[in-house]
Design a protein around this motif. Structure first.
Motif, PDB file in Angstrom:
ATOM      1  N   ALA A  49      12.624   5.549  -1.087  1.00 49.96           N
ATOM      2  CA  ALA A  49      12.746   6.372  -2.291  1.00 49.96           C
ATOM      3  C   ALA A  49      11.818   5.814  -3.356  1.00 49.96           C
ATOM      4  O   ALA A  49      11.562   4.609  -3.412  1.00 49.96           O
ATOM      5  CB  ALA A  49      14.185   6.393  -2.789  1.00 49.96           C
ATOM      6  N   SER A  50      11.335   6.698  -4.236  1.00 49.50           N
ATOM      7  CA  SER A  50      10.345   6.270  -5.221  1.00 49.50           C
ATOM      8  C   SER A  50      10.521   7.055  -6.513  1.00 49.50           C
ATOM      9  O   SER A  50      11.161   8.107  -6.556  1.00 49.50           O
ATOM     10  CB  SER A  50       8.931   6.464  -4.674  1.00 49.50           C
ATOM     11  OG  SER A  50       7.956   6.254  -5.672  1.00 49.50           O
ATOM     12  N   ARG A  51       9.905   6.523  -7.550  1.00 48.58           N
ATOM     13  CA  ARG A  51       9.898   7.209  -8.837  1.00 48.58           C
ATOM     14  C   ARG A  51       8.920   8.373  -8.878  1.00 48.58           C
ATOM     15  O   ARG A  51       8.741   9.003  -9.935  1.00 48.58           O
ATOM     16  CB  ARG A  51       9.577   6.210  -9.949  1.00 48.58           C
ATOM     17  CG  ARG A  51      10.702   5.212 -10.207  1.00 48.58           C
ATOM     18  CD  ARG A  51      10.476   4.394 -11.451  1.00 48.58           C
ATOM     19  NE  ARG A  51      11.638   3.558 -11.753  1.00 48.58           N
ATOM     20  CZ  ARG A  51      12.675   3.952 -12.467  1.00 48.58           C
ATOM     21  NH1 ARG A  51      12.694   5.192 -12.948  1.00 48.58           N
ATOM     22  NH2 ARG A  51      13.689   3.141 -12.695  1.00 48.58           N
ATOM     23  N   ASP A  52       8.273   8.682  -7.757  1.00 44.97           N
ATOM     24  CA  ASP A  52       7.415   9.862  -7.692  1.00 44.97           C
ATOM     25  C   ASP A  52       8.199  11.111  -7.315  1.00 44.97           C
ATOM     26  O   ASP A  52       7.612  12.113  -6.896  1.00 44.97           O
ATOM     27  CB  ASP A  52       6.254   9.635  -6.717  1.00 44.97           C
ATOM     28  CG  ASP A  52       6.732   9.407  -5.287  1.00 44.97           C
ATOM     29  OD1 ASP A  52       7.955   9.453  -5.041  1.00 44.97           O
ATOM     30  OD2 ASP A  52       5.895   9.178  -4.414  1.00 44.97           O
ATOM     31  N   ALA A  80       9.593 -12.794  13.443  1.00 42.82           N
ATOM     32  CA  ALA A  80       9.188 -13.752  14.468  1.00 42.82           C
ATOM     33  C   ALA A  80       7.781 -14.270  14.221  1.00 42.82           C
ATOM     34  O   ALA A  80       7.492 -15.456  14.416  1.00 42.82           O
ATOM     35  CB  ALA A  80       9.296 -13.115  15.855  1.00 42.82           C
ATOM     36  N   THR A  81       6.887 -13.390  13.792  1.00 45.12           N
ATOM     37  CA  THR A  81       5.498 -13.778  13.560  1.00 45.12           C
ATOM     38  C   THR A  81       5.165 -13.904  12.086  1.00 45.12           C
ATOM     39  O   THR A  81       4.077 -14.383  11.748  1.00 45.12           O
ATOM     40  CB  THR A  81       4.555 -12.751  14.204  1.00 45.12           C
ATOM     41  OG1 THR A  81       4.786 -11.465  13.595  1.00 45.12           O
ATOM     42  CG2 THR A  81       4.819 -12.641  15.703  1.00 45.12           C
ATOM     43  N   GLN A  82       6.071 -13.447  11.223  1.00 45.26           N
ATOM     44  CA  GLN A  82       5.840 -13.431   9.771  1.00 45.26           C
ATOM     45  C   GLN A  82       4.546 -12.699   9.441  1.00 45.26           C
ATOM     46  O   GLN A  82       3.736 -13.150   8.618  1.00 45.26           O
ATOM     47  CB  GLN A  82       5.839 -14.847   9.205  1.00 45.26           C
ATOM     48  CG  GLN A  82       7.162 -15.570   9.358  1.00 45.26           C
ATOM     49  CD  GLN A  82       7.190 -16.915   8.673  1.00 45.26           C
ATOM     50  OE1 GLN A  82       6.395 -17.187   7.776  1.00 45.26           O
ATOM     51  NE2 GLN A  82       8.105 -17.779   9.079  1.00 45.26           N
ATOM     52  N   ALA A  83       4.365 -11.556  10.097  1.00 46.34           N
ATOM     53  CA  ALA A  83       3.176 -10.741   9.891  1.00 46.34           C
ATOM     54  C   ALA A  83       3.588  -9.289   9.685  1.00 46.34           C
ATOM     55  O   ALA A  83       4.657  -8.859  10.103  1.00 46.34           O
ATOM     56  CB  ALA A  83       2.233 -10.858  11.092  1.00 46.34           C
ATOM     57  N   VAL A  84       2.716  -8.535   9.033  1.00 46.90           N
ATOM     58  CA  VAL A  84       2.959  -7.105   8.814  1.00 46.90           C
ATOM     59  C   VAL A  84       2.594  -6.350  10.089  1.00 46.90           C
ATOM     60  O   VAL A  84       1.481  -6.499  10.603  1.00 46.90           O
ATOM     61  CB  VAL A  84       2.128  -6.597   7.616  1.00 46.90           C
ATOM     62  CG1 VAL A  84       2.289  -5.090   7.471  1.00 46.90           C
ATOM     63  CG2 VAL A  84       2.549  -7.301   6.337  1.00 46.90           C
ATOM     64  N   VAL A  85       3.524  -5.540  10.583  1.00 44.84           N
ATOM     65  CA  VAL A  85       3.271  -4.771  11.799  1.00 44.84           C
ATOM     66  C   VAL A  85       3.086  -3.287  11.517  1.00 44.84           C
ATOM     67  O   VAL A  85       2.559  -2.569  12.359  1.00 44.84           O
ATOM     68  CB  VAL A  85       4.414  -4.972  12.812  1.00 44.84           C
ATOM     69  CG1 VAL A  85       4.443  -6.398  13.307  1.00 44.84           C
ATOM     70  CG2 VAL A  85       5.763  -4.593  12.218  1.00 44.84           C
ATOM     71  N   ARG A  86       3.535  -2.813  10.368  1.00 43.05           N
ATOM     72  CA  ARG A  86       3.331  -1.414  10.004  1.00 43.05           C
ATOM     73  C   ARG A  86       3.164  -1.299   8.490  1.00 43.05           C
ATOM     74  O   ARG A  86       3.771  -2.047   7.735  1.00 43.05           O
ATOM     75  CB  ARG A  86       4.517  -0.550  10.446  1.00 43.05           C
ATOM     76  CG  ARG A  86       4.477  -0.072  11.913  1.00 43.05           C
ATOM     77  CD  ARG A  86       3.325   0.896  12.125  1.00 43.05           C
ATOM     78  NE  ARG A  86       3.245   1.391  13.482  1.00 43.05           N
ATOM     79  CZ  ARG A  86       3.840   2.502  13.905  1.00 43.05           C
ATOM     80  NH1 ARG A  86       4.600   3.202  13.096  1.00 43.05           N
ATOM     81  NH2 ARG A  86       3.682   2.914  15.145  1.00 43.05           N
ATOM     82  N   ASN A  87       2.371  -0.324   8.081  1.00 40.40           N
ATOM     83  CA  ASN A  87       2.154  -0.050   6.665  1.00 40.40           C
ATOM     84  C   ASN A  87       2.366   1.438   6.441  1.00 40.40           C
ATOM     85  O   ASN A  87       1.693   2.271   7.065  1.00 40.40           O
ATOM     86  CB  ASN A  87       0.743  -0.462   6.252  1.00 40.40           C
ATOM     87  CG  ASN A  87       0.484  -0.204   4.773  1.00 40.40           C
ATOM     88  OD1 ASN A  87       1.408   0.026   4.005  1.00 40.40           O
ATOM     89  ND2 ASN A  87      -0.783  -0.224   4.383  1.00 40.40           N
ATOM     90  N   PHE A  88       3.300   1.797   5.573  1.00 43.42           N
ATOM     91  CA  PHE A  88       3.638   3.193   5.324  1.00 43.42           C
ATOM     92  C   PHE A  88       3.121   3.587   3.934  1.00 43.42           C
ATOM     93  O   PHE A  88       3.530   3.006   2.918  1.00 43.42           O
ATOM     94  CB  PHE A  88       5.150   3.409   5.397  1.00 43.42           C
ATOM     95  CG  PHE A  88       5.759   2.977   6.695  1.00 43.42           C
ATOM     96  CD1 PHE A  88       5.782   3.817   7.790  1.00 43.42           C
ATOM     97  CD2 PHE A  88       6.308   1.702   6.822  1.00 43.42           C
ATOM     98  CE1 PHE A  88       6.343   3.408   8.987  1.00 43.42           C
ATOM     99  CE2 PHE A  88       6.873   1.280   8.012  1.00 43.42           C
ATOM    100  CZ  PHE A  88       6.889   2.147   9.101  1.00 43.42           C
ATOM    101  N   GLU A  89       2.243   4.571   3.896  1.00 46.33           N
ATOM    102  CA  GLU A  89       1.667   5.046   2.637  1.00 46.33           C
ATOM    103  C   GLU A  89       2.165   6.464   2.387  1.00 46.33           C
ATOM    104  O   GLU A  89       1.652   7.425   2.958  1.00 46.33           O
ATOM    105  CB  GLU A  89       0.132   5.014   2.705  1.00 46.33           C
ATOM    106  CG  GLU A  89      -0.463   3.636   2.907  1.00 46.33           C
ATOM    107  CD  GLU A  89      -0.334   2.761   1.670  1.00 46.33           C
ATOM    108  OE1 GLU A  89      -0.004   3.322   0.605  1.00 46.33           O
ATOM    109  OE2 GLU A  89      -0.557   1.545   1.772  1.00 46.33           O
ATOM    110  N   GLY A  90       3.196   6.592   1.526  1.00 47.08           N
ATOM    111  CA  GLY A  90       3.742   7.915   1.274  1.00 47.08           C
ATOM    112  C   GLY A  90       4.155   8.137  -0.160  1.00 47.08           C
ATOM    113  O   GLY A  90       4.629   9.226  -0.501  1.00 47.08           O
ATOM    114  N   HIS A  91       4.011   7.116  -1.018  1.00 48.18           N
ATOM    115  CA  HIS A  91       4.419   7.231  -2.413  1.00 48.18           C
ATOM    116  C   HIS A  91       3.256   6.835  -3.322  1.00 48.18           C
ATOM    117  O   HIS A  91       2.344   6.103  -2.913  1.00 48.18           O
ATOM    118  CB  HIS A  91       5.619   6.328  -2.700  1.00 48.18           C
ATOM    119  CG  HIS A  91       6.844   6.671  -1.904  1.00 48.18           C
ATOM    120  ND1 HIS A  91       7.596   7.800  -2.127  1.00 48.18           N
ATOM    121  CD2 HIS A  91       7.444   6.009  -0.868  1.00 48.18           C
ATOM    122  CE1 HIS A  91       8.614   7.833  -1.273  1.00 48.18           C
ATOM    123  NE2 HIS A  91       8.541   6.766  -0.499  1.00 48.18           N
TER     124      HIS A  91
END
Length: 444
Positions: free
Chosen positions: A83-86, A53-64
């Motif tokens: 899922a990640s290559r880590d 709706a706003t074309q904006a980032v509402v959350r950022n997940f840092e886990g990989h």
């Protein structure tokens, strides 16, 4: 866009126009089941949540710490899997009020993860594909097998061996697991028992790069190393003899001119069409075929010179997204013709300007007290809108069902596989609210 203004009797064509572009640097993207958010996985291991709706980032997940290779949503959009290559699969709880978001659960493997998926009915069940060609089903529920290695028995004896898996997918109800192997075979497992149901070899196909099941459990599509996309009836694959090589696809598609490879593919929401992204190095081309017409080619959609690397269909609307090699997310749709008479019954549409003739009493002054009295009477009047049909959704729990009510869906007979899958799935059906995070600024 006001949905009530759309003409319900107008046939919706395939979306061919880019309506929004998200500059995210993504390598993979997925709509959530409400269709409001898009999760985007990046090469550096970050995961961003975009609000359409706003074309904006509402959350950022840092886990990989390495590239994200898989994203999956739970059925009520509360949990997000990355899922990640880590070597890690991380589950995030979007209902958590912690900022920055913390991991809800982490599943650790012994090699890089190249793909992972939630079970369609239960986020406690995860299917993971490793770079070593192994496939695992992880079940976090008590009393269940916590980690099952999908193997098939050898024909000569009872010893089992791993399948060199290149890709995998759940059926739409989660009862079946489809694996695509490096030797061009489709292996079908029962998710509940973890036992193989059948193995069908595709002659001359080579390694299967992608495998997808349509939303109605009718078709299974494969993208193989011979640069062909094949569509099979699921019933034919299940009923074929073991290790059969005689199952013929109902459709076989390829680029007969350029002979390019396909990087990704997907079914539309109704399963009547299939989209495939060309692996060409200098164009963003998506080919479309009609499945019901035996794989008849329909059109090619282009947008720039960045090759597509991922596709995903909107869960409810006739919209879809494509991810380019440079990380841009393109949201495709149609510009619908609005039916204004649905908003105001007395509204009359005209093709050209006409001279308006004022009515005799149209702008006459009216007694204010009588107008207010009439307005209050209209507001207090009981309105009969008929029997309400309650649909499941993100605010009521569960996925929005298209074409049937939640009551009808609940009244359907459940087989043993579905009953097993819905054990301990309360968090996937319970209502939840997206937390509002307010940044606090210190006063100087």
């Amino acid at each position: 866009m006001n949905v009530s203004l759309l003409n319900p009797f107008e046939t919706q064509s395939l979306p061919t126009t880019v309506r929004a572009t998200l500059d995210s640097g993504a390598v993979i993207a997925r709509f959530d089941w409400t269709g409001r958010f898009i999760a985007a996985g990046l090469r550096d291991g970050s995961v961003f949540l975009w609000d359409l709706a706003t074309q904006a980032v509402v959350r950022n997940f840092e886990g990989h710490v390495r590239a994200v290779t898989g994203l999956s949503w739970s059925r009520n959009s509360r949990f997000l899997l990355s899922a990640s290559r880590d070597w890690n699969v991380v589950i995030w709880d979007l209902a958590s009020k912690l900022e920055p978001p913390q991991r809800y659960h982490t599943i650790r493997f012994d090699s890089p993860v190249v793909g992972a998926f939630f079970h369609p009915l239960n986020s406690n069940i995860v299917l993971a594909i490793l770079a070593t060609g192994e496939a695992f089903v992880v079940d976090r529920r008590p009393g269940q097998i916590s980690r099952a290695d999908l193997r098939i028995p050898l024909v000569e004896d009872t010893i089992s061996h791993r399948v060199n898996v290149q890709c995998a997918a759940f059926s739409s109800n989660g009862s079946l697991i489809f694996l695509g192997s490096s030797d061009g075979a489709i292996i079908i497992f029962n998710c509940r028992t973890k036992s193989p149901l059948n193995r069908v070899k595709i002659p001359g196909a080579g390694a299967i790069r992608n495998i997808v099941c349509d939303p109605r459990n009718r078709y299974l599509a494969t993208n193989s190393a011979d640069r062909n996309i094949r569509i099979f009836f699921l019933s034919h694959l299940l009923s074929a003899s073991a290790n059969s090589e005689t199952v013929e696809p109902i459709a076989r598609m390829m680029d007969t001119i350029a002979r390019t490879r396909w990087s990704t593919m997907m079914f539309t929401g109704d399963g009547e069409h299939i989209f495939a992204g060309s692996d060409s190095s200098n164009s963003h081309e998506i080919f479309v075929w009609d499945v019901a017409a035996g794989g008849q080619y329909l059109k090619t959609m282009e947008n720039g010179k960045e090759p597509p690397v991922d596709l995903d269909w909107h869960p409810h609307l006739s919209e879809w997204l494509s991810v380019s090699a440079l990380g841009n997310i393109y949201v495709w749709g149609n510009i619908p013709k609005m039916k204004w008479s649905a908003f105001a019954a007395e509204f009359e549409e005209v093709d050209e300007n006409v001279e308006y003739v004022e009515k005799e009493n149209e702008f006459d002054q009216e007694n204010k007290e009588e107008a207010d009295k009439r307005t209050r009477a209209a507001e207090d009047a009981d309105i009969n809108i008929g029997d309400l049909q309650k649909y499941t959704g993100p605010n009521k729990g569960g996925r929005i069902m298209l074409g049937k009510t939640a009551a009808e869906d609940a009244s359907l007979l459940r087989d043993e596989d579905q009953v097993w899958a819905e054990i301990d799935s309360e968090l996937d059906t319970r209502p939840w609210a997206f937390p509002i995070v307010v940044d606090e600024f210190e006063e100087e």
